[in-house]
Design a protein around this motif. Structure first.
Motif, PDB file in Angstrom:
ATOM      1  N   GLY A 314      -7.864  -0.873  -8.615  1.00  0.00           N
ATOM      2  CA  GLY A 314      -7.611  -0.160  -8.064  1.00  0.00           C
ATOM      3  C   GLY A 314      -6.842  -1.277  -7.143  1.00  0.00           C
ATOM      4  O   GLY A 314      -5.799  -0.410  -6.028  1.00  0.00           O
ATOM      5  N   ALA A 315      -6.886  -2.469  -6.962  1.00  0.00           N
ATOM      6  CA  ALA A 315      -5.944  -3.297  -6.284  1.00  0.00           C
ATOM      7  C   ALA A 315      -4.246  -3.023  -6.722  1.00  0.00           C
ATOM      8  O   ALA A 315      -3.989  -2.965  -7.445  1.00  0.00           O
ATOM      9  CB  ALA A 315      -6.378  -4.244  -6.078  1.00  0.00           C
ATOM     10  N   ARG A 325      -7.146  -3.178  -2.437  1.00  0.00           N
ATOM     11  CA  ARG A 325      -6.093  -1.954  -2.622  1.00  0.00           C
ATOM     12  C   ARG A 325      -5.810  -1.207  -1.362  1.00  0.00           C
ATOM     13  O   ARG A 325      -6.765  -1.032   0.049  1.00  0.00           O
ATOM     14  CB  ARG A 325      -7.194  -0.479  -3.613  1.00  0.00           C
ATOM     15  CG  ARG A 325      -6.399   0.112  -2.995  1.00  0.00           C
ATOM     16  CD  ARG A 325      -7.920   1.444  -4.345  1.00  0.00           C
ATOM     17  NE  ARG A 325      -6.982   2.716  -4.351  1.00  0.00           N
ATOM     18  CZ  ARG A 325      -7.235   3.990  -4.386  1.00  0.00           C
ATOM     19  NH1 ARG A 325      -8.269   4.278  -3.169  1.00  0.00           N
ATOM     20  NH2 ARG A 325      -6.584   4.750  -4.516  1.00  0.00           N
ATOM     21  N   ILE A 326      -4.393  -1.403  -1.260  1.00  0.00           N
ATOM     22  CA  ILE A 326      -3.802  -0.850   0.199  1.00  0.00           C
ATOM     23  C   ILE A 326      -2.795  -0.197  -0.133  1.00  0.00           C
ATOM     24  O   ILE A 326      -2.298   0.291   0.772  1.00  0.00           O
ATOM     25  CB  ILE A 326      -3.362  -2.030   1.346  1.00  0.00           C
ATOM     26  CG1 ILE A 326      -3.029  -2.988   0.123  1.00  0.00           C
ATOM     27  CG2 ILE A 326      -4.336  -2.842   1.613  1.00  0.00           C
ATOM     28  CD1 ILE A 326      -1.645  -4.180   0.608  1.00  0.00           C
ATOM     29  N   ASP A 327      -2.401   0.350  -1.502  1.00  0.00           N
ATOM     30  CA  ASP A 327      -0.897   1.379  -1.894  1.00  0.00           C
ATOM     31  C   ASP A 327      -1.365   2.722  -2.443  1.00  0.00           C
ATOM     32  O   ASP A 327      -2.829   2.820  -3.354  1.00  0.00           O
ATOM     33  CB  ASP A 327       0.233   0.717  -2.377  1.00  0.00           C
ATOM     34  CG  ASP A 327      -0.067  -1.267  -2.006  1.00  0.00           C
ATOM     35  OD1 ASP A 327       1.634  -1.095  -1.190  1.00  0.00           O
ATOM     36  OD2 ASP A 327      -0.487  -1.600  -1.782  1.00  0.00           O
ATOM     37  N   TYR A 328      -1.063   3.954  -1.785  1.00  0.00           N
ATOM     38  CA  TYR A 328      -2.119   5.180  -2.235  1.00  0.00           C
ATOM     39  C   TYR A 328      -0.480   6.064  -2.781  1.00  0.00           C
ATOM     40  O   TYR A 328       0.475   5.973  -1.973  1.00  0.00           O
ATOM     41  CB  TYR A 328      -3.033   5.828  -1.221  1.00  0.00           C
ATOM     42  CG  TYR A 328      -3.617   4.490  -0.618  1.00  0.00           C
ATOM     43  CD1 TYR A 328      -5.328   4.721  -1.452  1.00  0.00           C
ATOM     44  CD2 TYR A 328      -3.654   3.663   0.137  1.00  0.00           C
ATOM     45  CE1 TYR A 328      -5.962   3.527  -0.642  1.00  0.00           C
ATOM     46  CE2 TYR A 328      -4.536   2.809   0.143  1.00  0.00           C
ATOM     47  CZ  TYR A 328      -5.727   2.581   0.296  1.00  0.00           C
ATOM     48  OH  TYR A 328      -6.529   1.505   0.216  1.00  0.00           O
ATOM     49  N   VAL A 329      -1.223   6.877  -3.169  1.00  0.00           N
ATOM     50  CA  VAL A 329      -0.513   8.207  -3.196  1.00  0.00           C
ATOM     51  C   VAL A 329      -1.830   9.273  -2.962  1.00  0.00           C
ATOM     52  O   VAL A 329      -2.295   9.585  -4.156  1.00  0.00           O
ATOM     53  CB  VAL A 329      -0.203   8.310  -4.610  1.00  0.00           C
ATOM     54  CG1 VAL A 329       0.379  10.051  -5.126  1.00  0.00           C
ATOM     55  CG2 VAL A 329       1.761   7.583  -5.290  1.00  0.00           C
ATOM     56  N   HIS A 340      -2.479   8.143 -13.686  1.00  0.00           N
ATOM     57  CA  HIS A 340      -2.622   7.291 -12.644  1.00  0.00           C
ATOM     58  C   HIS A 340      -2.250   6.229 -13.303  1.00  0.00           C
ATOM     59  O   HIS A 340      -3.491   5.216 -13.923  1.00  0.00           O
ATOM     60  CB  HIS A 340      -3.635   7.250 -11.788  1.00  0.00           C
ATOM     61  CG  HIS A 340      -3.348   6.715 -10.170  1.00  0.00           C
ATOM     62  ND1 HIS A 340      -3.740   5.097 -10.452  1.00  0.00           N
ATOM     63  CD2 HIS A 340      -3.103   6.633  -9.237  1.00  0.00           C
ATOM     64  CE1 HIS A 340      -3.980   4.466  -9.326  1.00  0.00           C
ATOM     65  NE2 HIS A 340      -2.868   5.629  -8.515  1.00  0.00           N
ATOM     66  N   GLU A 341      -1.311   4.595 -12.984  1.00  0.00           N
ATOM     67  CA  GLU A 341      -1.349   3.743 -13.145  1.00  0.00           C
ATOM     68  C   GLU A 341      -1.248   2.586 -12.213  1.00  0.00           C
ATOM     69  O   GLU A 341      -0.542   2.627 -10.941  1.00  0.00           O
ATOM     70  CB  GLU A 341       0.412   3.495 -14.357  1.00  0.00           C
ATOM     71  CG  GLU A 341      -0.162   4.311 -15.737  1.00  0.00           C
ATOM     72  CD  GLU A 341       0.604   4.085 -16.717  1.00  0.00           C
ATOM     73  OE1 GLU A 341       1.231   2.890 -17.277  1.00  0.00           O
ATOM     74  OE2 GLU A 341       1.919   5.401 -16.763  1.00  0.00           O
ATOM     75  N   ILE A 342      -1.103   1.651 -12.227  1.00  0.00           N
ATOM     76  CA  ILE A 342      -0.432   0.382 -11.542  1.00  0.00           C
ATOM     77  C   ILE A 342      -0.246  -0.518 -12.151  1.00  0.00           C
ATOM     78  O   ILE A 342      -1.015  -1.758 -12.475  1.00  0.00           O
ATOM     79  CB  ILE A 342      -1.480   0.118 -10.098  1.00  0.00           C
ATOM     80  CG1 ILE A 342      -2.406   1.254  -9.656  1.00  0.00           C
ATOM     81  CG2 ILE A 342      -1.072  -0.479  -9.515  1.00  0.00           C
ATOM     82  CD1 ILE A 342      -3.770   0.842  -9.245  1.00  0.00           C
ATOM     83  N   PRO A 343       1.157  -0.660 -12.490  1.00  0.00           N
ATOM     84  CA  PRO A 343       1.434  -1.973 -13.015  1.00  0.00           C
ATOM     85  C   PRO A 343       1.671  -3.045 -12.916  1.00  0.00           C
ATOM     86  O   PRO A 343       2.148  -3.224 -11.749  1.00  0.00           O
ATOM     87  CB  PRO A 343       3.020  -0.761 -13.908  1.00  0.00           C
ATOM     88  CG  PRO A 343       2.563   0.253 -13.280  1.00  0.00           C
ATOM     89  CD  PRO A 343       1.760  -0.010 -12.837  1.00  0.00           C
ATOM     90  N   TYR A 351       1.848  -3.909  -6.344  1.00  0.00           N
ATOM     91  CA  TYR A 351       2.085  -3.498  -7.649  1.00  0.00           C
ATOM     92  C   TYR A 351       2.566  -2.138  -6.553  1.00  0.00           C
ATOM     93  O   TYR A 351       1.850  -1.246  -6.065  1.00  0.00           O
ATOM     94  CB  TYR A 351       0.958  -3.111  -8.198  1.00  0.00           C
ATOM     95  CG  TYR A 351       0.713  -5.084  -8.741  1.00  0.00           C
ATOM     96  CD1 TYR A 351       1.341  -5.801  -8.971  1.00  0.00           C
ATOM     97  CD2 TYR A 351      -0.726  -5.503  -8.470  1.00  0.00           C
ATOM     98  CE1 TYR A 351       0.989  -7.577  -9.927  1.00  0.00           C
ATOM     99  CE2 TYR A 351      -1.590  -6.893  -9.054  1.00  0.00           C
ATOM    100  CZ  TYR A 351      -0.457  -7.383  -9.692  1.00  0.00           C
ATOM    101  OH  TYR A 351      -0.422  -9.291 -10.148  1.00  0.00           O
ATOM    102  N   PRO A 352       3.459  -1.505  -8.116  1.00  0.00           N
ATOM    103  CA  PRO A 352       3.556   0.020  -7.885  1.00  0.00           C
ATOM    104  C   PRO A 352       2.494   0.680  -8.144  1.00  0.00           C
ATOM    105  O   PRO A 352       1.932   0.494  -8.591  1.00  0.00           O
ATOM    106  CB  PRO A 352       4.793   0.553  -8.508  1.00  0.00           C
ATOM    107  CG  PRO A 352       4.308  -0.897  -9.479  1.00  0.00           C
ATOM    108  CD  PRO A 352       4.182  -2.242  -9.222  1.00  0.00           C
ATOM    109  N   VAL A 353       2.163   2.408  -7.400  1.00  0.00           N
ATOM    110  CA  VAL A 353       0.970   3.112  -7.929  1.00  0.00           C
ATOM    111  C   VAL A 353       2.445   3.996  -8.419  1.00  0.00           C
ATOM    112  O   VAL A 353       3.329   4.583  -7.963  1.00  0.00           O
ATOM    113  CB  VAL A 353       0.685   3.435  -6.323  1.00  0.00           C
ATOM    114  CG1 VAL A 353      -0.860   4.737  -6.690  1.00  0.00           C
ATOM    115  CG2 VAL A 353      -0.301   2.367  -5.514  1.00  0.00           C
ATOM    116  N   ILE A 354       1.801   4.447  -9.440  1.00  0.00           N
ATOM    117  CA  ILE A 354       2.746   5.662 -10.143  1.00  0.00           C
ATOM    118  C   ILE A 354       1.268   6.616 -10.676  1.00  0.00           C
ATOM    119  O   ILE A 354       0.722   6.078 -11.525  1.00  0.00           O
ATOM    120  CB  ILE A 354       3.331   5.032 -11.184  1.00  0.00           C
ATOM    121  CG1 ILE A 354       4.259   3.898 -11.179  1.00  0.00           C
ATOM    122  CG2 ILE A 354       4.705   5.772 -12.691  1.00  0.00           C
ATOM    123  CD1 ILE A 354       4.652   2.958 -12.759  1.00  0.00           C
ATOM    124  N   THR A 355       1.775   7.915 -10.429  1.00  0.00           N
ATOM    125  CA  THR A 355       0.587   8.941 -10.492  1.00  0.00           C
ATOM    126  C   THR A 355       1.971  10.061 -10.939  1.00  0.00           C
ATOM    127  O   THR A 355       2.581  10.314 -10.180  1.00  0.00           O
ATOM    128  CB  THR A 355       0.144   8.959  -9.271  1.00  0.00           C
ATOM    129  OG1 THR A 355      -0.890   9.635  -9.587  1.00  0.00           O
ATOM    130  CG2 THR A 355       0.875   9.581  -8.775  1.00  0.00           C
TER     131      THR A 355
END
Length: 359
Positions: A314-315, A325-329, A340-343, A351-355
């Motif tokens: 999840g980094a 891992r410091i970015d969240y939804v 849920h993706e972290i491209p 990195y972006p968090v996409i959910t």
């Protein structure tokens, strides 16, 4: 004989110290670091401390030492926390989630680092911005939460959005600089019911909130950027090589300032959430790991999209992948995560968090 006794005693002391530090990392999620700042350091090192305890456990078992109970007992609670860092998503679970027929909303949260990625990928901030916007458009999200957004012309930001992103509506707050401004930007295809900003004292960080109605569901989206450490990892490594003690002193001072400021900012946002009658999403760059007061506080009453639908590490911080891992939804308990993706795209140090969430 005396040598063996000394070695056994020393190894037990080492095990007790490492086990104690791992135990402190568990406590870091509930202890307010504004009062006991150094406990956050144990939370930051949860993964390395867990790995070290596993090594000591195997080593003790190999030696047939009864001291294996020390790391074993220390590791037992980690079973409940390791899923915050790594997930194994089965095909069956993925198919079950994708079979949901309810209305879904797709969210991107992304710290774009002021479009100043310094890995030689881009010749200018504008080129980096173009790549970020092209990537976002390709994802076709409903809501976009950007942190560290930068523009050289604050007065023309809405025309910039229309030109680059089409029909997205913007809510933003930017701190002015000599060459434009930077801050948080929330974009959506849905009409904005209301919006506001939560500014933090003596800080260039903030949280935006925006209210929406989507297919009969009212909800609020918080776009947060909490206090960062402001530490240059490359500079710190150079200091280690040159043994520059001044840099280490400055780094320690910055970390303490960040660790003690962040919980106050978190409490401000949490207070606003508690006084809001709407269900709330909390997105953004928390600048804190899942074993922290920040995460524990913000997650109350919400699910973590990565835990619910993530796969792999999840980094989100590129420089120290796969550790940080410091970015969240985070989303309301009454909703369900579909994907849920972290491209690992090269446009920022995050990195972006996409959910995708089913309402």
């Amino acid at each position: 004989m005396a040598r063996n006794r000394f070695f056994g005693l020393t190894s037990r002391v080492l095990m007790l110290i490492v086990a104690g530090l791992l135990t402190l990392s568990y406590a870091s999620i509930v202890v307010n670091p504004a009062k006991v700042w150094f406990i956050s350091l144990a939370g930051i090192f949860f993964i390395p401390l867990s790995i070290l305890n596993v090594f000591l456990l195997l080593w003790a078992i190999k030696r047939r030492s009864k001291s294996f109970m020390i790391p074993l007992l220390a590791l037992l609670p980690s079973v409940f926390f390791v899923g915050r860092y790594i997930q194994f998503d089965s095909d069956e679970d993925r198919i079950a989630r994708m079979s949901h027929t309810g209305r879904t909303i797709k969210i991107i949260s992304y710290n774009v680092g002021r479009f100043a990625h310094d890995e030689g990928e881009f010749s200018s901030r504008e080129e980096c911005m173009d790549s970020v916007f092209a990537f976002i458009l390709d994802q076709d999200p409903d809501i976009i939460c950007l942190q560290e957004f930068r523009t050289s012309d604050v007065d023309r930001i809405r025309s910039l959005i229309r030109r680059r992103l089409g029909d997205y509506q913007a809510s933003y707050y930017l701190f002015p600089t000599g060459k434009g401004g930077f801050g948080n930007l929330t974009l959506s295809r849905m009409p904005v019911r209301s919006k506001g900003v939560i500014k933090f004292e003596e800080s260039a960080n903030l949280a935006l909130y925006t209210d929406y109605t989507y297919h009969g569901r009212d909800f609020r989206v918080y776009n947060c950027h909490f206090e960062s450490y402001n530490i240059s990892m490359s500079g710190l490594l150079r200091a280690m090589m040159s043994k520059d003690s001044d840099v280490f002193t400055e780094t320690g001072s910055k970390m303490k300032k960040s660790i003690t400021r962040r919980p106050k900012q978190v409490d401000q946002v949490f207070s606003d959430i508690e006084n809001c009658p709407l269900e709330s999403f909390v997105c953004g760059d928390f600048n804190d790991n899942p074993m922290s007061y920040t995460y524990y506080r913000m997650k109350k009453g919400r699910k973590d999209a990565f835990i619910e639908a993530g796969d792999g590490f999840g980094a989100t911080y590129a420089t120290m992948w796969p550790l940080l891992r410091i970015d969240y939804v985070l989303f309301p308990d009454s909703f369900q995560a579909v994907s849920h993706e972290i491209p690992r795209v090269p446009y920022s140090d995050h990195y972006p968090v996409i959910t995708e969430i089913e309402l």
